[in-house]
Design a protein around this motif. Structure first.
Motif, PDB file in Angstrom:
ATOM      1  N   ALA A 338      12.444  -0.788  17.101  1.00 51.48           N
ATOM      2  CA  ALA A 338      11.507  -0.711  18.474  1.00 51.48           C
ATOM      3  C   ALA A 338      10.308  -0.690  18.153  1.00 51.48           C
ATOM      4  N   MET A 339       9.881   0.064  16.941  1.00 53.41           N
ATOM      5  CA  MET A 339       8.424   0.285  16.589  1.00 53.41           C
ATOM      6  C   MET A 339       7.891  -1.138  16.025  1.00 53.41           C
ATOM      7  N   LEU A 354      14.624   0.569  22.683  1.00 52.92           N
ATOM      8  CA  LEU A 354      14.288   1.924  22.998  1.00 52.92           C
ATOM      9  C   LEU A 354      15.269   2.506  24.080  1.00 52.92           C
ATOM     10  N   GLU A 355      15.140   1.660  25.104  1.00 60.29           N
ATOM     11  CA  GLU A 355      16.049   2.052  26.372  1.00 60.29           C
ATOM     12  C   GLU A 355      17.633   2.319  26.108  1.00 60.29           C
ATOM     13  N   MET A 370       9.200   9.799  17.965  1.00 61.70           N
ATOM     14  CA  MET A 370       9.085   8.385  17.991  1.00 61.70           C
ATOM     15  C   MET A 370       9.206   7.819  19.227  1.00 61.70           C
ATOM     16  N   PRO A 371      10.268   7.889  20.258  1.00 64.01           N
ATOM     17  CA  PRO A 371      10.263   7.450  21.438  1.00 64.01           C
ATOM     18  C   PRO A 371       8.964   7.409  22.336  1.00 64.01           C
ATOM     19  N   GLY A 372       8.163   8.567  22.270  1.00 64.68           N
ATOM     20  CA  GLY A 372       6.909   8.813  22.974  1.00 64.68           C
ATOM     21  C   GLY A 372       5.798   7.975  22.228  1.00 64.68           C
ATOM     22  N   ARG A 385      10.681  -1.767  33.459  1.00 60.57           N
ATOM     23  CA  ARG A 385      11.332  -1.201  32.142  1.00 60.57           C
ATOM     24  C   ARG A 385      10.534   0.174  31.763  1.00 60.57           C
ATOM     25  N   LEU A 386       9.266  -0.192  31.548  1.00 57.96           N
ATOM     26  CA  LEU A 386       8.602   0.770  30.902  1.00 57.96           C
ATOM     27  C   LEU A 386       8.636   2.006  31.851  1.00 57.96           C
TER      28      LEU A 386
END
Length: 411
Positions: A338-339, A354-355, A370-372, A385-386
């Protein structure tokens, strides 16, 4: 933004209580009256015994309620209680203090329990693992106490594993002092057992604590030494030896990438890929898993850290099946993926990954930063979605840092 010490004691109690715990619930847990809880939260009256009872219910030190130190991020009340119990087990066993009713389990049973603890850890069930490890430590210490002089090496090996597990859980929970203490006891037990492999494994574990504590040069030095100490002769190395070595050089590559050292990271990755190719499959040993898929997926994270987005995406395209990895390793790879997509401004692909991970592994995600970071990178993409992903993380952009722990689900 206010700092933790800027709040009143009553406000800090209310924040820690969160939205899902009522004042009546806290009163029942502490044995205090609802009126006492109300008075404490309104700063009308809060005696030392009252504050001690409330701190114990939240699983935090009194200094947190008094504003002398901030609560650890991403920790629920159950997490805090687990860390406190784990801390007691680490310090008490190291001091030779054991409960009067503890029984010394058989070595074979303890060795089997080691495997179960590692299984919980690699499934991302850190809070459950920490709870089990606290009891496991006590049983392992009791076994060592019962072992005859001259026959203690196997028990010391098990005890070293138990302390290393405790250090790993503490490190993930942000309990750095406990992580340092536990890894130190693990090293002492491994050295007393005269077990070179365990000494190297503990050294790599200490390097990870250094990494999380931003002591990068020391982490790299120790990671390199740990890898060189167990470097096998490939012509006759066992799969277990290759697993330990491959994991060590992979971690050294991670540390080098965090330091921006592309050449050293590339050298370690080359050794990692060679080891994985030699093995031909993923192998679990010594509390870790390694093989060709592990080598490639972890290389994605290294490339991302070095800013080599194109190389990371090329590796992602080459990876077909990650089912042989542990759950935690699969989740970590998903975050690196995702990154990489976020760095390439492929917002939809990044948020999709990520979701999906946040929904499938919420307990694991609670303890990850990392998610943040990814959400911040794709923040300019104002989409539904965000917003959904931000809600899953629990701290959408602009929301106050010190929300109740029950809301902060993935920092």
């Amino acid at each position: 933004m206010p700092q933790w010490q800027d709040y009143s004691t009553g406000e800090r109690i209310k924040i820690l209580r969160g939205r899902e715990m009522r004042q009546a619930d806290l009163a029942q847990i502490t044995g205090l009256t609802v009126a006492t809880i109300q008075n404490a939260e309104q700063n009308k009256r809060h005696s030392l015994p009252t504050l001690l009872a409330i701190a114990d219910a939240f699983g935090v030190d009194l200094s947190v309620l008094l504003g002398q130190q901030a609560p650890r991020r991403a920790m629920s009340q159950d997490d805090r209680r687990m860390v406190r119990n784990l801390s007691r087990a680490v310090h008490d066993t190291a001091a030779g203090i054991l409960p009067g009713d503890v029984e010394a389990a058989a070595l074979a049973d303890l060795q089997a329990a080691t495997g179960r603890c590692w299984d919980l850890y690699w499934r991302g069930r850190y809070a459950e693992a920490g709870t089990v490890i606290a009891s496991f430590l006590t049983a392992a210490a009791a076994r060592l106490h019962e072992q005859p002089v001259g026959e203690q090496a196997p028990a010391l090996g098990v005890l070293s594993d138990a302390y290393r597990l405790a250090a790993y859980v503490a490190n993930l929970m942000g309990a750095r002092d406990l992580a340092y203490s536990a890894i130190g006891h693990a090293q002492l037990a491994a050295e007393r057992a005269a077990d070179g492999m365990r000494v190297a494994l503990v050294g790599s574990g200490r390097a990870w604590v250094y990494l999380r504590d931003a002591r990068l040069p020391e982490a790299l030095t120790l990671a390199e030494k740990s890898a060189s100490d167990i470097e096998p002769r490939f012509s006759r190395a066992t799969p277990e030896e290759l697993t330990a070595y491959g994991s060590h050089v992979n971690f050294a590559a991670v540390v080098a990438s965090r330091m921006g050292d592309k050449d050293r990271a590339a050298d370690f990755l080359s050794q990692s890929h060679a080891t994985g190719a030699r093995m031909g499959r993923e192998v679990k040993a010594h509390g870790t898993l390694f093989g060709p898929v592990t080598a490639t997926t972890q290389a994605v994270g290294v490339k991302v850290a070095l800013g080599q987005t194109g190389a990371a995406l090329a590796l992602i395209d080459s990876i077909r099946d990650v089912s042989g990895l542990t759950e935690a390793a699969r989740n970590r790879y998903a975050m690196d993926k995702a990154m990489a997509h976020a760095d390439a401004k492929q917002w939809d692909a990044s948020l999709d990954t990520l979701e999906q991970t946040l929904r499938s592994a919420p307990d694991w995600a609670r303890h990850q930063a990392m998610p943040g970071v990814i959400v911040q990178k794709v923040g300019r993409a104002s989409t539904a979605r965000l917003r959904r992903v931000s809600e899953l993380i629990g701290v959408p952009p602009g929301v106050h840092e010190y929300l109740p722990a029950t809301r902060k689900t993935a920092l």
